[in-house]
Design a protein around this motif. Structure first.
Motif, PDB file in Angstrom:
ATOM      1  N   ARG A   4      35.394  35.448  52.932  1.00 31.49           N
ATOM      2  CA  ARG A   4      35.393  34.160  52.228  1.00 31.49           C
ATOM      3  C   ARG A   4      33.979  33.591  52.083  1.00 31.49           C
ATOM      4  O   ARG A   4      33.389  33.142  53.049  1.00 31.49           O
ATOM      5  N   PRO A   5      33.444  33.627  50.877  1.00 35.38           N
ATOM      6  CA  PRO A   5      32.072  33.143  50.679  1.00 35.38           C
ATOM      7  C   PRO A   5      31.987  31.633  50.839  1.00 35.38           C
ATOM      8  O   PRO A   5      32.944  30.919  50.571  1.00 35.38           O
ATOM      9  N   CYS A   7      29.256  29.175  49.741  1.00 31.61           N
ATOM     10  CA  CYS A   7      28.830  28.254  48.689  1.00 31.61           C
ATOM     11  C   CYS A   7      29.093  28.817  47.294  1.00 31.61           C
ATOM     12  O   CYS A   7      29.486  29.967  47.139  1.00 31.61           O
ATOM     13  N   GLN A   8      28.845  27.988  46.295  1.00 33.08           N
ATOM     14  CA  GLN A   8      29.142  28.347  44.915  1.00 33.08           C
ATOM     15  C   GLN A   8      28.383  29.601  44.459  1.00 33.08           C
ATOM     16  O   GLN A   8      28.970  30.509  43.876  1.00 33.08           O
ATOM     17  N   GLU A  10      27.117  31.960  46.245  1.00 38.90           N
ATOM     18  CA  GLU A  10      27.639  33.112  46.970  1.00 38.90           C
ATOM     19  C   GLU A  10      28.976  33.560  46.366  1.00 38.90           C
ATOM     20  O   GLU A  10      29.255  34.734  46.240  1.00 38.90           O
ATOM     21  N   ARG A  11      29.762  32.575  45.986  1.00 37.56           N
ATOM     22  CA  ARG A  11      31.061  32.858  45.373  1.00 37.56           C
ATOM     23  C   ARG A  11      30.888  33.633  44.071  1.00 37.56           C
ATOM     24  O   ARG A  11      31.628  34.562  43.781  1.00 37.56           O
ATOM     25  N   GLU A  12      29.898  33.218  43.277  1.00 35.71           N
ATOM     26  CA  GLU A  12      29.634  33.881  41.993  1.00 35.71           C
ATOM     27  C   GLU A  12      29.245  35.344  42.197  1.00 35.71           C
ATOM     28  O   GLU A  12      29.735  36.235  41.509  1.00 35.71           O
ATOM     29  N   PHE A  14      29.894  37.200  44.807  1.00 38.32           N
ATOM     30  CA  PHE A  14      31.072  37.873  45.334  1.00 38.32           C
ATOM     31  C   PHE A  14      32.038  38.227  44.200  1.00 38.32           C
ATOM     32  O   PHE A  14      32.528  39.350  44.091  1.00 38.32           O
ATOM     33  N   PHE A  15      32.255  37.249  43.299  1.00 36.49           N
ATOM     34  CA  PHE A  15      33.139  37.439  42.145  1.00 36.49           C
ATOM     35  C   PHE A  15      32.655  38.613  41.284  1.00 36.49           C
ATOM     36  O   PHE A  15      33.420  39.512  40.938  1.00 36.49           O
ATOM     37  N   ILE A 244      41.053  39.435  43.586  1.00 36.67           N
ATOM     38  CA  ILE A 244      40.242  38.380  42.985  1.00 36.67           C
ATOM     39  C   ILE A 244      41.122  37.155  42.781  1.00 36.67           C
ATOM     40  O   ILE A 244      42.065  37.184  41.978  1.00 36.67           O
ATOM     41  N   HIS A 245      40.819  36.101  43.515  1.00 37.84           N
ATOM     42  CA  HIS A 245      41.604  34.871  43.386  1.00 37.84           C
ATOM     43  C   HIS A 245      40.962  33.964  42.351  1.00 37.84           C
ATOM     44  O   HIS A 245      40.114  33.132  42.656  1.00 37.84           O
ATOM     45  N   ASP A 246      41.353  34.171  41.104  1.00 40.26           N
ATOM     46  CA  ASP A 246      40.780  33.375  40.023  1.00 40.26           C
ATOM     47  C   ASP A 246      41.708  33.422  38.811  1.00 40.26           C
ATOM     48  O   ASP A 246      42.734  34.112  38.835  1.00 40.26           O
TER      49      ASP A 246
END
Ligand code: ZN
Length: 261
Positions: A4-5, A7-8, A10-12, A14-15, A244-246
């Motif tokens: 689970r990343p 910050c934003q 990091e999330r990008e 990871f995505f 991918i949770h999106d």
């Protein structure tokens, strides 16, 4: 992979890593089955009637949805059924979104055996997917319960009757959708199982995989390249290679871009 990343940014990263991994699996695959649920159509403005995702449902009747959309209710309260059905299940003007479009275009870059869907909106066909298996039927098809004559959704809407009746014999017209209490179409289900057994990649989009038949179908998948794209977590996340949770449209658009590159 359940990292689970924080910050934003990091999330990008990871995505995009997950998208790249998915592209790689799809590119190297010999055959893919795709399974889609309500989450594939929410971006077309079609709410998921089982969850609270999407626009609020129009509440008018005090019956639970499992009753309103049951076979018994259709037979005994056809007029109320149609009122609910037409206002909550039929989206004539809905258009394919990025998810439907990407899946159709993906066929140029890999061997898609079938798009198996729980959706009844016909949007995979509109987008151009060539082999669609509709496990729950389609609002686009309707038939007379007496003589079997078929009617399109447009014909049904043009009739504009509380209970649409057959123009040849006067019989009640029933939508070709699988209602509660009704079995799935045996032929469609066995075809879906057969292709799932064959596939080396399974791509699941927009379903929480808790209800039959979607969850059941996963048990027939023999490969180890399961990709799950869903807004929330699913019971199969831990057995998937990529999760991918999106939003379906956002993810599938990126995957398609990756395949084209
Ligand atoms: Zn008829």
């Amino acid at each position: 992979m359940l990292f689970r990343p924080a910050c934003q940014a990091e999330r990008e990263v990871f995505f995009m890593n997950m998208v790249e991994e998915a592209v790689k699996l799809i590119r190297e695959s010999e055959s893919i089955v795709v399974l889609t649920g309500a989450g594939a159509s929410t971006e077309s403005g079609i709410p998921d009637f089982r969850s609270n995702v999407g626009p609020p449902k129009k509440k008018k009747y005090d019956y639970p949805v499992e009753v309103l959309l049951s076979h018994t209710f259709f037979i005994n309260n056809t007029e109320i059924f149609y009122d609910y059905y037409m206002n909550n299940m039929v989206y004539r003007d809905a258009k394919p979104n990025d998810c439907h479009k990407a899946l159709a275009e993906m066929e140029k870059y890999c061997n898609v055996l079938a798009v198996i869907t729980q959706n009844i909106d016909g949007l995979h066909q509109d987008a151009g997917s060539s082999n669609v298996i509709e496990l729950h039927g389609s609002t686009r098809r309707n038939y007379c319960m007496k003589c079997g004559r078929e009617f399109s959704l447009d014909e049904l809407l043009e009739m504009n009757k509380p209970v649409p009746k057959c123009v040849s014999c006067g019989g009640v017209i029933k939508p070709d959708v699988v209602l509660y209490e009704e079995p799935l179409n045996e032929r469609d289900l066995s075809r879906a199982v057969e292709l799932t057994l064959k596939a080396d990649v399974m791509l699941v989009i927009g379903t929480s995989l808790v209800v039959y038949p979607a969850a059941g179908l996963l048990n027939y998948y023999r490969g180890n390249k399961l990709i799950i794209v869903n807004i929330g977590s699913t019971p199969f996340d831990r057995s998937a290679r990529i999760v991918i949770h999106d939003n379906a449209g956002k993810v599938m658009k990126k995957i398609l871009e990756g395949l084209k590159a």
